[in-house]
Design a protein around this motif. Structure first.
Motif, mmCIF file in Angstrom:
data_model
loop_
_atom_site.group_PDB
_atom_site.id
_atom_site.type_symbol
_atom_site.label_atom_id
_atom_site.label_comp_id
_atom_site.label_asym_id
_atom_site.label_seq_id
_atom_site.Cartn_x
_atom_site.Cartn_y
_atom_site.Cartn_z
ATOM 1 N N MET A 1 44.810 31.695 49.793
ATOM 2 C CA MET A 1 44.281 33.037 49.564
ATOM 3 C C MET A 1 43.687 33.134 48.165
ATOM 4 S SD MET A 1 44.816 36.124 47.871
ATOM 5 C CE MET A 1 46.495 36.125 47.300
ATOM 6 N N ALA A 2 42.499 33.710 48.090
ATOM 7 C CA ALA A 2 41.882 33.916 46.779
ATOM 8 C C ALA A 2 40.982 35.140 46.835
ATOM 9 C CB ALA A 2 41.083 32.695 46.356
ATOM 10 N N VAL A 3 40.982 35.910 45.747
ATOM 11 C CA VAL A 3 40.117 37.078 45.623
ATOM 12 C C VAL A 3 39.305 36.927 44.345
ATOM 13 C CG1 VAL A 3 39.985 39.583 45.430
ATOM 14 C CG2 VAL A 3 41.781 38.544 46.837
ATOM 15 N N TYR A 4 38.000 37.027 44.492
ATOM 16 C CA TYR A 4 37.094 36.856 43.360
ATOM 17 C C TYR A 4 36.311 38.146 43.124
ATOM 18 C CZ TYR A 4 37.951 31.909 44.342
ATOM 19 O OH TYR A 4 38.549 30.695 44.579
ATOM 20 N N ILE A 5 35.942 38.374 41.880
ATOM 21 C CA ILE A 5 35.074 39.490 41.502
ATOM 22 C C ILE A 5 33.726 38.917 41.078
ATOM 23 C CG2 ILE A 5 34.744 41.448 39.952
ATOM 24 C CD1 ILE A 5 37.802 41.439 39.515
ATOM 25 N N LEU A 6 32.674 39.390 41.709
ATOM 26 C CA LEU A 6 31.317 39.025 41.318
ATOM 27 C C LEU A 6 30.690 40.280 40.733
ATOM 28 C CD1 LEU A 6 32.141 37.006 43.640
ATOM 29 C CD2 LEU A 6 29.727 36.825 44.160
ATOM 30 N N SER A 7 30.458 40.289 39.431
ATOM 31 C CA SER A 7 30.043 41.538 38.789
ATOM 32 C C SER A 7 28.874 41.334 37.835
ATOM 33 C CB SER A 7 31.225 42.139 38.013
ATOM 34 O OG SER A 7 30.844 43.372 37.429
ATOM 35 N N ASN A 8 27.950 42.309 37.865
ATOM 36 C CA ASN A 8 26.890 42.336 36.853
ATOM 37 C C ASN A 8 27.149 43.465 35.862
ATOM 38 O OD1 ASN A 8 26.293 44.387 38.681
ATOM 39 N ND2 ASN A 8 24.081 44.159 38.477
ATOM 40 N N ARG A 9 28.426 43.800 35.697
ATOM 41 C CA ARG A 9 28.810 44.737 34.640
ATOM 42 C C ARG A 9 28.755 44.053 33.280
ATOM 43 N NH1 ARG A 9 31.207 49.480 35.943
ATOM 44 N NH2 ARG A 9 31.689 49.858 38.154
ATOM 45 N N LYS A 10 28.647 44.860 32.255
ATOM 46 C CA LYS A 10 28.630 44.347 30.888
ATOM 47 C C LYS A 10 29.988 43.731 30.548
ATOM 48 C CE LYS A 10 28.369 47.417 27.627
ATOM 49 N NZ LYS A 10 27.845 48.471 26.720
ATOM 50 N N ILE A 11 29.960 42.654 29.774
ATOM 51 C CA ILE A 11 31.190 41.989 29.327
ATOM 52 C C ILE A 11 31.564 42.533 27.952
ATOM 53 C CG2 ILE A 11 32.284 39.782 28.806
ATOM 54 C CD1 ILE A 11 31.507 40.105 31.729
ATOM 55 N N VAL A 12 32.825 42.929 27.783
ATOM 56 C CA VAL A 12 33.294 43.498 26.519
ATOM 57 C C VAL A 12 34.607 42.836 26.117
ATOM 58 C CG1 VAL A 12 32.170 45.714 26.900
ATOM 59 C CG2 VAL A 12 34.518 45.370 27.693
ATOM 60 N N ARG A 13 34.970 42.991 24.869
ATOM 61 C CA ARG A 13 36.266 42.559 24.358
ATOM 62 C C ARG A 13 36.999 43.813 23.889
ATOM 63 N NH1 ARG A 13 38.085 37.642 22.022
ATOM 64 N NH2 ARG A 13 36.584 36.690 23.469
ATOM 65 N N HIS A 14 37.969 44.271 24.679
ATOM 66 C CA HIS A 14 38.687 45.496 24.346
ATOM 67 C C HIS A 14 39.549 45.295 23.095
ATOM 68 C CE1 HIS A 14 37.414 47.591 27.916
ATOM 69 N NE2 HIS A 14 37.891 46.646 28.708
ATOM 70 N N LYS A 15 39.766 46.375 22.395
ATOM 71 C CA LYS A 15 40.550 46.334 21.160
ATOM 72 C C LYS A 15 41.950 45.786 21.425
ATOM 73 C CE LYS A 15 42.033 49.254 17.294
ATOM 74 N NZ LYS A 15 42.035 50.638 16.743
ATOM 75 N N GLY A 16 42.343 44.808 20.624
ATOM 76 C CA GLY A 16 43.670 44.220 20.750
ATOM 77 C C GLY A 16 43.762 43.099 21.762
ATOM 78 N N GLU A 154 40.757 35.369 54.776
ATOM 79 C CA GLU A 154 41.685 34.708 53.865
ATOM 80 C C GLU A 154 41.236 34.820 52.413
ATOM 81 O OE1 GLU A 154 45.238 32.545 53.137
ATOM 82 O OE2 GLU A 154 44.467 33.458 54.982
ATOM 83 N N HIS A 155 39.944 35.071 52.212
ATOM 84 C CA HIS A 155 39.382 35.140 50.864
ATOM 85 C C HIS A 155 38.403 36.308 50.786
ATOM 86 C CE1 HIS A 155 40.961 31.052 50.701
ATOM 87 N NE2 HIS A 155 40.231 30.794 51.768
ATOM 88 N N ILE A 156 38.382 36.972 49.638
ATOM 89 C CA ILE A 156 37.473 38.102 49.434
ATOM 90 C C ILE A 156 36.610 37.858 48.205
ATOM 91 C CG2 ILE A 156 37.306 40.562 48.865
ATOM 92 C CD1 ILE A 156 39.859 41.022 50.453
ATOM 93 N N LEU A 157 35.317 38.095 48.346
ATOM 94 C CA LEU A 157 34.390 38.148 47.222
ATOM 95 C C LEU A 157 33.993 39.604 47.057
ATOM 96 C CD1 LEU A 157 34.316 35.093 47.875
ATOM 97 C CD2 LEU A 157 31.861 35.137 47.396
#
Length: 376
Positions: A1-16, A154-157
């Protein structure tokens, strides 16, 4: 089983934090980044935890972004697979793979390691989702499609695209621009996948896994799919999808017409297409009368003309379903989320994904050759 996220959202580094994350901003970047969800340490949150302001991002569900590949193409994936089979000596391992290389490698390894059904579901969500909402939706989808023994998945994208975070169902924003950008990114991913198939199976040592890939698009997620189809050239389309399910689709009822040149390509891409509609869908009613110049919506009115697609395209009318799973005001009034709120719709979807002949799916009334009504 595996679940993946395919995203064209902006990449950020949250504080901390020491690792990159996807942003909640309604802003899209040109290309998808890929992350893998970690359910190993997942625990159901308490109601108190969900009320906290810090119940965001990885506090909802942990995930890890894949690195970007050092080289383009899939020659290194082939080298790793042949090395693991003992057919080639190489210092490369799976840890050297990034992006779609790592995604396709892991899916191929998992799907080819079993004789049981181990299907992949590509899910495209609708409007009014920020990234935190998407993480919650992923948890629900895992329970619905992976944990349920009736489902072959069994797997979600999960296709994460930056829709407007409006209040449902009181307001409705048109995410057309974001869906177009996301569709273009999805189109590139499709071409990457077909290239992967060509590169990997050019070597006779490796054989196809014979598992299936399905697409489900809900609401405005159908616009993302439409944007992808606009960009696909017919001569480059390969039939790599088994089932396509269009749930409460917020696109024009004319999308299957040749003049639209979008959904009429689905029969080239997939084995079967199912349109799930609800004639009482209030959300699509709002969309039609406020955002789309009175153009009837596919998920409320059905398609204008699909006579030449009758063998492949089915219409499933969900107008008379019962919301026996979720019956809050949102679901009762909206009539827009049947795949979540109704066990009748879920059973129909599972039978579809399992490849049961459309005439043999239970609890359906056959109206004509390719139109059915879900009944209790």
């Amino acid at each position: 089983m595996a679940v993946y996220i395919l995203s064209n959202r902006k990449i950020v580094r949250h504080k901390g934090e020491k690792v990159d994350s996807f942003s909640n901003d309604e802003y899209s970047i040109p290309n998808f980044r890929i992350a893998k969800c970690d359910f190993d340490g997942y625990k159901e949150p308490t109601a108190q935890a969900q009320k906290k302001k810090d119940y965001t991002n990885r506090n909802i569900l942990n995930y890890k972004l894949f690195s970007e590949p050092e080289k383009q193409g899939y020659e290194e994936v082939l080298e790793v697979l042949l090395s693991e089979k003992g057919n080639k000596k190489s210092n490369l391992t799976a840890n050297n793979l990034g992006g779609t290389q790592r995604l396709f490698y892991e899916l191929y390894k998992n799907m080819s390691s079993t004789k049981l059904r181990s299907d992949v579901l590509i899910f495209i969500h609708g409007y009014a989702y920020d990234f935190d909402d998407e993480l919650k939706a992923i948890i629900d989808l895992k329970k619905l499609f992976i944990d349920n023994p009736e489902s072959p998945i069994e797997h979600i994208l999960f296709v994460s695209w930056p829709a407007s975070s409006s209040i449902v169902p009181l307001t409705y924003f048109d995410d057309k621009a974001a869906s177009i950008n996301s569709g273009n990114s999805l189109m590139r991913l499709f071409y990457f996948y077909t290239q992967f198939l060509k590169d990997i199976f050019s070597n006779k040592v490796l054989t196809p896994c014979n598992q299936r890939i399905h697409i489900i698009a809900h609401s405005m997620g159908n616009r993302v799919l439409q944007s992808m189809l606009y960009s696909l050239k017919r001569e480059n389309i390969v039939r790599v999808i088994d089932q396509v399910l269009l749930l409460n689709a917020d696109v024009s009822y004319k999308v299957f017409e040749d003049s639209e040149d979008s959904f009429n390509k689905l029969p080239l891409l997939s084995n079967r297409v199912s349109i799930y509609l609800n004639r009482k869908d209030a959300i699509l009613g709002i969309s039609q009368f406020t955002k789309n110049i009175l153009t009837p919506r596919l998920g409320k009115n059905g398609p204008s003309n699909i006579d030449h697609f009758k063998d492949i395209v089915s219409i499933i009318d969900c107008t008379f379903i019962e919301d026996d799973l979720l019956n809050t005001l949102k679901f009762d009034v909206g009539n827009h989320w049947g795949y979540l709120s109704s066990s009748q719709v879920q059973r129909d979807i599972f039978q579809n994904l399992n490849g049961i002949d459309r005439n043999l799916i239970t609890n359906r009334l056959k109206n004509n050759e390719n139109i059915f009504t879900i009944i209790s």
